[in-house]
Write an enzyme that holds these catalytic residues in place. Structure first.
Site, PDB file in Angstrom:
ATOM      1  N   ARG A 275      29.538 154.835  96.235  1.00  0.00           N
ATOM      2  CA  ARG A 275      30.820 154.679  96.931  1.00  0.00           C
ATOM      3  C   ARG A 275      31.638 155.962  96.812  1.00  0.00           C
ATOM      4  O   ARG A 275      31.837 156.490  95.711  1.00  0.00           O
ATOM      5  CB  ARG A 275      31.582 153.512  96.308  1.00  0.00           C
ATOM      6  CG  ARG A 275      33.019 153.339  96.790  1.00  0.00           C
ATOM      7  CD  ARG A 275      33.075 152.774  98.177  1.00  0.00           C
ATOM      8  NE  ARG A 275      34.418 152.286  98.493  1.00  0.00           N
ATOM      9  CZ  ARG A 275      34.818 151.903  99.692  1.00  0.00           C
ATOM     10  NH1 ARG A 275      33.949 151.958 100.702  1.00  0.00           N
ATOM     11  NH2 ARG A 275      36.036 151.466  99.887  1.00  0.00           N
ATOM     12  N   GLN A 343      35.561 144.399  88.902  1.00  0.00           N
ATOM     13  CA  GLN A 343      36.663 145.345  89.079  1.00  0.00           C
ATOM     14  C   GLN A 343      36.168 146.679  89.636  1.00  0.00           C
ATOM     15  O   GLN A 343      36.805 147.274  90.504  1.00  0.00           O
ATOM     16  CB  GLN A 343      37.380 145.566  87.749  1.00  0.00           C
ATOM     17  CG  GLN A 343      38.678 146.345  87.855  1.00  0.00           C
ATOM     18  CD  GLN A 343      39.783 145.552  88.520  1.00  0.00           C
ATOM     19  OE1 GLN A 343      39.710 144.324  88.586  1.00  0.00           O
ATOM     20  NE2 GLN A 343      40.787 146.240  89.023  1.00  0.00           N
ATOM     21  N   GLU A 370      24.784 125.933  73.713  1.00  0.00           N
ATOM     22  CA  GLU A 370      24.205 126.124  72.370  1.00  0.00           C
ATOM     23  C   GLU A 370      25.291 126.287  71.304  1.00  0.00           C
ATOM     24  O   GLU A 370      25.118 127.027  70.333  1.00  0.00           O
ATOM     25  CB  GLU A 370      23.266 127.345  72.334  1.00  0.00           C
ATOM     26  CG  GLU A 370      22.195 127.343  73.393  1.00  0.00           C
ATOM     27  CD  GLU A 370      21.078 126.345  73.121  1.00  0.00           C
ATOM     28  OE1 GLU A 370      21.199 125.572  72.172  1.00  0.00           O
ATOM     29  OE2 GLU A 370      20.095 126.347  73.875  1.00  0.00           O
TER      30      GLU A 370
END
Length: 390
Positions: A275, A343, A370
């Protein structure tokens, strides 16, 4: 796509056999699991054929002995296999962990005759197991379970309801903890119940925020009859058997958590290096670089913690405290890392077009199963300071 995309985790494996094993897992993941994971999870498809393939490939019984169809692999190796599977699809990784948990009681506490009769099919015969401890009114307080098993001649008749059962309704066998005696931990016994037993019925699966492909359901035992030859261990030994299984199971959850976190980090690195904003990759900006560094550090710390606990187990040493620590740290880390991955991707991270949001939703359940992470803190504190005073 940037040529700086992350490479597969370099694993420290003890033998050439274990290295080939992980290579086999990665091949199965790339061809049979990862390509369909997002689509099938969104549609709520349970990948039974994947578990069949894993069984045929010898991957459902890795930490158990080869004399009954297991893989003779140390827990250190088995957990790294779980991490690889969970990174591709948590429904599969957690499913293998649950199956292993369901085999633990028989493998560790069954008689020679019981192991010979049942373990081969459980470990390498295409069967899938589930573990039945929790109930609608007894989750963390497992010793207060109400499901009863009453002796009737050479049989036991089981009546009650189990809750939050992974593979509920689709498993071929269930390891069931039921009350056979006094109240509290000393009155509980373990049983191996066939999935098609008369009187055993599954409710509709729970509607969950994540792991939609993994059925989680209540199981109703309406006078389910099993022979005494399916009682595992001594009468009243069931709670100790359950705790022993949970110590190992918590390591499985820790490994799955690191797998989910690693997948989220890999996605964040891919996106950040590809990006571009303001004329350069967003990975060039210090704020994001520091986020990625922190994510990677948490993952490596968690991996080191679960592997050290596994080595203690493999050496026959006590590992209960380390298992609780690994489960606590790794699952909390997975929640932080997956949230940060969303984010990093910004608005895209909140969409179904990228896996970050699914990984974040899946990470949450690992802080609960668990034994919740609050229970893990209690376990750790008891090892440090002894039982709570009343």
């Amino acid at each position: 796509m940037s040529d700086r995309a992350p490479q597969p985790v370099e694993r420290r494996l003890p033998t050439e056999e274990s290295r080939q094993l992980v290579a086999l897992v990665r091949d199965i993941v790339s061809k049979e699991i990862a390509p369909r994971a997002a689509e099938e999870e969104e549609a709520g498809v349970f990948p039974r054929e994947v578990f069949t393939l894993l069984s045929e490939s010898g991957l459902l019984g890795l930490p158990y002995g080869s004399d009954h169809g297991g893989g003779d692999q140390p827990y250190e190796v088995y957990l790294q296999v779980l991490e690889e599977l969970a990174a591709a699809r948590l429904t599969v990784g957690l499913g293998v962990s649950v199956h292993s948990l369901a085999c633990h009681a028989l493998a560790g506490y069954g008689t020679d005759e019981q192991r010979a009769a049942h373990l081969p099919a459980m470990l390498s015969g295409g069967l899938l197991g589930a573990y039945c401890l929790s109930e609608p009114a007894s989750g963390s307080d497992a010793a207060s379970l109400r499901t009863k098993a009453v002796r009737d001649g050479d049989d036991w008749v089981i009546t009650g309801t189990k809750a939050w059962i992974t593979h509920g309704g689709v498993a071929d066998f269930y390891t069931v903890l039921a009350r056979t005696g006094v109240e509290g931990a000393r009155g509980i016994t373990a049983f191996l119940v066939p999935g098609d037993a008369e009187g055993l019925n599954a409710a509709l699966p729970e509607k969950k925020m994540g792991m939609k492909g993994s059925p989680t359901a209540q199981l109703h035992f309406d006078g389910v009859r099993v022979g005494d030859d399916r009682r595992i261990g001594e009468e009243g030994q069931g709670f100790a058997i359950a705790l022993s299984a949970l110590d190992s199971g918590r390591l499985g959850i820790a490994a799955c958590a690191i797998g989910v976190a690693q997948a989220a980090l890999d996605e964040a690195v891919r996106y950040a290096t590809d990006r571009r904003q303001f004329g350069r990759p967003i990975a060039d900006f210090q704020g994001l670089r520091f986020m990625l560094a922190d994510m990677a550090t948490q993952i490596e710390a968690g991996r080191a913690l679960y592997l050290e606990a596994a080595r203690l187990r493999d050496a026959g040493e006590s590992f209960s405290r380390q298992a609780a620590m690994a489960k606590l740290f790794c699952t909390d880390a997975a929640m932080r890392v997956t949230t940060d991955a969303v984010q990093v991707l910004g608005g895209y991270g909140y969409t179904l077009d990228f896996p970050a949001e699914r990984l974040m939703r899946e990470a949450k359940v690992l802080q609960i199963v668990e034994g919740t992470n609050q229970i893990q803190r209690m376990v750790i504190a008891r090892h440090l300071a002894g039982p709570e005073t009343r």
